[in-house]
Design a protein around this motif. Structure first.
Motif, mmCIF file in Angstrom:
data_model
loop_
_atom_site.group_PDB
_atom_site.id
_atom_site.type_symbol
_atom_site.label_atom_id
_atom_site.label_comp_id
_atom_site.label_asym_id
_atom_site.label_seq_id
_atom_site.Cartn_x
_atom_site.Cartn_y
_atom_site.Cartn_z
ATOM 1 N N VAL A 261 -11.649 2.445 -2.740
ATOM 2 C CA VAL A 261 -11.698 1.246 -3.596
ATOM 3 C C VAL A 261 -10.519 0.344 -3.209
ATOM 4 N N VAL A 262 -9.349 0.975 -3.044
ATOM 5 C CA VAL A 262 -8.145 0.210 -2.702
ATOM 6 C C VAL A 262 -8.375 -0.592 -1.423
ATOM 7 N N GLN A 263 -8.955 0.053 -0.414
ATOM 8 C CA GLN A 263 -9.117 -0.695 0.841
ATOM 9 C C GLN A 263 -10.177 -1.799 0.725
ATOM 10 N N GLY A 264 -11.172 -1.580 -0.153
ATOM 11 C CA GLY A 264 -12.149 -2.647 -0.396
ATOM 12 C C GLY A 264 -11.493 -3.839 -1.100
ATOM 13 N N ALA A 265 -10.658 -3.527 -2.100
ATOM 14 C CA ALA A 265 -9.976 -4.592 -2.845
ATOM 15 C C ALA A 265 -9.031 -5.358 -1.919
ATOM 16 N N LYS A 266 -8.368 -4.618 -1.048
ATOM 17 C CA LYS A 266 -7.449 -5.275 -0.098
ATOM 18 C C LYS A 266 -8.232 -6.189 0.848
ATOM 19 N N ALA A 267 -9.369 -5.671 1.332
ATOM 20 C CA ALA A 267 -10.192 -6.476 2.258
ATOM 21 C C ALA A 267 -10.617 -7.787 1.604
ATOM 22 N N ARG A 268 -10.812 -7.763 0.287
ATOM 23 C CA ARG A 268 -11.235 -8.963 -0.442
ATOM 24 C C ARG A 268 -10.062 -9.876 -0.831
ATOM 25 N N GLY A 269 -8.822 -9.430 -0.541
ATOM 26 C CA GLY A 269 -7.675 -10.301 -0.838
ATOM 27 C C GLY A 269 -7.206 -10.231 -2.283
ATOM 28 N N ALA A 270 -7.396 -9.077 -2.931
ATOM 29 C CA ALA A 270 -6.893 -8.914 -4.308
ATOM 30 C C ALA A 270 -5.381 -9.169 -4.326
ATOM 31 N N SER A 271 -4.899 -9.806 -5.408
ATOM 32 C CA SER A 271 -3.471 -10.161 -5.445
ATOM 33 C C SER A 271 -2.605 -8.987 -5.891
ATOM 34 N N SER A 286 -1.342 5.608 -1.201
ATOM 35 C CA SER A 286 -1.841 4.425 -1.916
ATOM 36 C C SER A 286 -1.344 3.156 -1.240
ATOM 37 N N HIS A 287 -0.060 3.125 -0.921
ATOM 38 C CA HIS A 287 0.488 1.939 -0.246
ATOM 39 C C HIS A 287 -0.104 1.794 1.158
ATOM 40 N N ASP A 288 -0.285 2.912 1.852
ATOM 41 C CA ASP A 288 -0.860 2.844 3.212
ATOM 42 C C ASP A 288 -2.258 2.210 3.197
ATOM 43 N N PHE A 289 -3.028 2.476 2.126
ATOM 44 C CA PHE A 289 -4.397 1.930 2.066
ATOM 45 C C PHE A 289 -4.437 0.521 1.453
ATOM 46 N N GLY A 290 -3.288 0.049 0.952
ATOM 47 C CA GLY A 290 -3.253 -1.355 0.494
ATOM 48 C C GLY A 290 -2.801 -1.584 -0.931
ATOM 49 N N ALA A 291 -2.370 -0.528 -1.642
ATOM 50 C CA ALA A 291 -1.914 -0.740 -3.024
ATOM 51 C C ALA A 291 -0.608 -1.525 -3.034
ATOM 52 N N THR A 292 -0.460 -2.363 -4.053
ATOM 53 C CA THR A 292 0.810 -3.083 -4.207
ATOM 54 C C THR A 292 1.744 -2.333 -5.162
ATOM 55 N N ASP A 293 1.171 -1.520 -6.064
ATOM 56 C CA ASP A 293 1.965 -0.789 -7.066
ATOM 57 C C ASP A 293 1.367 0.599 -7.268
ATOM 58 N N PHE A 294 2.217 1.516 -7.689
ATOM 59 C CA PHE A 294 1.757 2.879 -7.997
ATOM 60 C C PHE A 294 2.397 3.311 -9.310
ATOM 61 N N LEU A 397 -12.309 -1.023 8.224
ATOM 62 C CA LEU A 397 -12.517 0.063 7.259
ATOM 63 C C LEU A 397 -11.906 1.350 7.814
ATOM 64 N N LYS A 398 -10.901 1.861 7.083
ATOM 65 C CA LYS A 398 -10.273 3.116 7.519
ATOM 66 C C LYS A 398 -11.178 4.292 7.152
ATOM 67 N N VAL A 399 -11.416 5.172 8.101
ATOM 68 C CA VAL A 399 -12.183 6.393 7.827
ATOM 69 C C VAL A 399 -11.397 7.608 8.343
ATOM 70 N N ASP A 400 -10.921 7.529 9.583
ATOM 71 C CA ASP A 400 -10.232 8.677 10.196
ATOM 72 C C ASP A 400 -9.071 9.168 9.311
ATOM 73 N N GLU A 401 -8.406 8.208 8.674
ATOM 74 C CA GLU A 401 -7.203 8.510 7.884
ATOM 75 C C GLU A 401 -7.477 9.449 6.713
ATOM 76 N N PHE A 402 -8.746 9.568 6.315
ATOM 77 C CA PHE A 402 -9.082 10.450 5.187
ATOM 78 C C PHE A 402 -9.223 11.907 5.619
ATOM 79 N N VAL A 403 -9.350 12.125 6.906
ATOM 80 C CA VAL A 403 -9.546 13.508 7.386
ATOM 81 C C VAL A 403 -8.181 14.175 7.485
ATOM 82 N N THR A 404 -7.780 14.802 6.386
ATOM 83 C CA THR A 404 -6.466 15.454 6.371
ATOM 84 C C THR A 404 -6.563 16.899 6.863
ATOM 85 N N HIS A 405 -7.751 17.474 6.797
ATOM 86 C CA HIS A 405 -7.930 18.878 7.194
ATOM 87 C C HIS A 405 -9.239 19.006 7.993
ATOM 88 N N THR A 406 -9.228 19.845 9.005
ATOM 89 C CA THR A 406 -10.470 20.199 9.707
ATOM 90 C C THR A 406 -10.534 21.725 9.794
#
Ligand SMILES: NC(=O)C1=CN([C@@H]2O[C@H](COP(=O)(O)OP(=O)(O)OC[C@H]3O[C@@H](n4cnc5c(N)ncnc54)[C@H](OP(=O)(O)O)[C@@H]3O)[C@@H](O)[C@H]2O)C=CC1
Ligand SMILES: N[C@@H](CCC(=O)N[C@@H](CSC=O)C(=O)NCC(=O)O)C(=O)O
Ligand SMILES: [Zn+2]
Ligand SMILES: [Zn+2]
Length: 431
Positions: A261-271, A286-294, A397-406
């Motif tokens: 959701v964060v990356q979608g909101a960032k793509a749309r230019g959420a303030s 959260s910040h890596d994917f585009g959050a401004t606050d946590f 759209l980030k996808v690879d970044e979600f693969v933390t474990h294989t």
């Protein structure tokens, strides 16, 4: 057994195929003619209809069977019957484990029935198709879809929803559209399907409306995540909510869904994009994917402050959009009440356990806040997946970044354990 790679011998029998390539990313042979068209409702190039050695025959393969709620999965050999009319048998190369698989396995899902083959975030290669299948062909790289798209039913034609009525009733009962199963164990017992996908099996059978072909260059061990978590969150932001430039957004729960959701909101230019999670280890992601606050509500609230009052103060009266990505009904209430009076919209994505209900004062709605839900991000799987793959390939759209474990597939139970650790977004299993 069917060889997941198109063999050179098979290909040499097909005079129209001149160039055969080995795809190093997905580790598969591909041919130029396997490249899919943008119109997924009809395969326009029918020149390849490669016959696999296993076509029309049952296949024995490895699968993880859920025999009972809250019990470890049994990794064992099962039998997968050939596809019937309008069905597709897929050699699954990769599947991830979604929180919803754990939810159903826990026994909290009113639709959960056992024994079954779980899994719905998977990708693979079409091994064979039943009669009358016109939309995918043998050798296509595909993603299984738990939200079907037939293009013909009342829902599909409404233009108002991505939900489809074609197979949902039988899907919810764990059977194929004809009311029977394609899975049996070696004792001859029938095993139920799950969410129309059952990707926790090396081979699975799905309805033709529940599968989409994708660009064969896309790595299957990553784009399997588009089968659920990433698509759900990203779509919820860009389709269900339709976030616009300058909007303020709060996302409760920083798992794969919430961070998407964060990356979608960032793509749309959420303030402003505020992530709320009870685990402070999710702050960096959260910040890596585009959050401004946590905000961690367990640590960051002052005396007398609630998460709602904090968010309202941070955003001059409340948020334009909030998203529940936790499945916790108390969080859903907070998410609604943190919305701006008059227009704020709260989107429920999280799946709550059987018996749980949401509540709020009706006055919250009377005064203009809106409660909505989102399934698979409002995305129509067959007609819109190609766009998501392009967003991924174009770096949007980030996808690879979600693969933390294989893990190898046989470690699937350990993969379920990974979900409980704060360092895991997705475990991708490899067959
Ligand atoms: N509607 C749909 O189409 C779909 C719905 N879902 C549902 O969406 C939800 C999220 O899925 P997913 O991202 O995979 O799950 P995750 O478990 O990875 O993410 C949920 C996050 O929320 C956190 N959390 C838990 N309780 C709270 C709380 N009270 N306040 C804030 N954060 C909290 C969790 O922390 P911790 O790990 O510490 O508990 C975790 O970081 C699930 O309920 C899933 O079933 C998933 C896919 C599709
Ligand atoms: N079976 C459950 C509901 C489960 C649910 O809400 N599923 C989501 C997808 S969760 C994916 O990880 C969904 O999209 N539901 C829509 C649908 O048609 O199933 C129950 O009965 O409560
Ligand atoms: Zn899921
Ligand atoms: Zn339909």
């Amino acid at each position: 057994m069917f060889n997941q790679f198109l063999s050179v011998r098979t290909i040499s029998l097909l005079p129209r195929i001149s160039t055969v390539k080995y795809n190093l990313l997905s580790k598969n042979w591909i041919t130029p003619t396997t490249i899919v068209k943008t119109n997924y409702f009809k395969t326009t190039n029918r020149s390849i209809n490669t016959m696999s050695e296993t076509q029309g025959k049952p296949i024995q393969c490895i699968a993880a069977v859920a025999y009972a709620a809250a019990q470890p999965l049994s990794v064992e050999t099962i039998i997968v019957d050939p596809p019937k009319a309008h069905e597709v048998r897929i050699k699954i190369t990769n599947t991830a484990i979604c929180h919803t698989d754990a939810y159903t396995l826990s026994g909290s899902d009113p639709e959960g029935a056992f024994p079954c083959v779980l899994g719905h975030e998977g990708a693979g290669i079409v091994e064979s198709v039943g009669p009358d299948v016109e939309t995918v062909k043998v050798g296509d790289h595909v993603i299984a879809l738990y939200t079907a798209e037939c293009g013909k039913c009342k829902f599909c034609k409404s233009g108002k929803t991505n939900l489809c009525g074609a197979v949902r009733a039988t899907q919810g009962k764990g059977v194929m559209p004809d009311g029977t199963s394609r899975f049996h164990n070696l004792k001859g017992e029938s095993l139920l399907h799950f969410m129309g996908c059952s990707t926790f099996s090396e081979y699975t059978v799905v309805a033709d409306v529940s599968v989409v072909a994708v660009d064969p260059i896309a790595p299957l061990d990553k784009v399997c995540l588009l089968g659920c978590g990433v698509t759900t969150g990203y779509g919820a932001a860009i389709k269900t909510a339709n976030v616009q430039k300058g909007d303020t957004v709060a996302v409760f729960g920083a798992g794969t869904v919430g961070l998407s959701v964060v990356q979608g909101a960032k793509a749309r230019g959420a303030s402003k994009i505020i992530v709320i999670d009870v685990n402070s280890d999710k702050k960096q992601w959260s910040h890596d994917f585009g959050a401004t606050d946590f905000v961690n509500p367990l640590k960051d609230l002052k005396e007398g402050e609630t998460i709602v009052s904090k968010l309202v103060n941070m955003t001059d009266g409340g948020l334009d959009f909030t998203f529940d990505c936790t499945g916790n009904v108390k969080v859903m209430r907070d998410a609604l009440e943190a919305c701006h009076k008059g227009w704020g919209e709260s989107i429920i994505i999280g799946v709550a356990a059987s018996g749980q209900e949401i509540s709020t004062r009706p006055f919250q709605l009377v005064t203009g806040r809106v409660w909505k839900g989102s399934a698979f991000g409002g995305i129509k799987g067959r007609s819109e997946m190609a766009g998501l793959i392009k967003d991924y390939q174009g770096g949007k759209l980030k996808v690879d970044e979600f693969v933390t474990h294989t893990r190898p597939f046989k470690e699937i139970n350990e993969g379920f354990e990974d979900l409980h650790h704060g360092d895991c977004l997705r475990t991708v299993l490899d067959f």
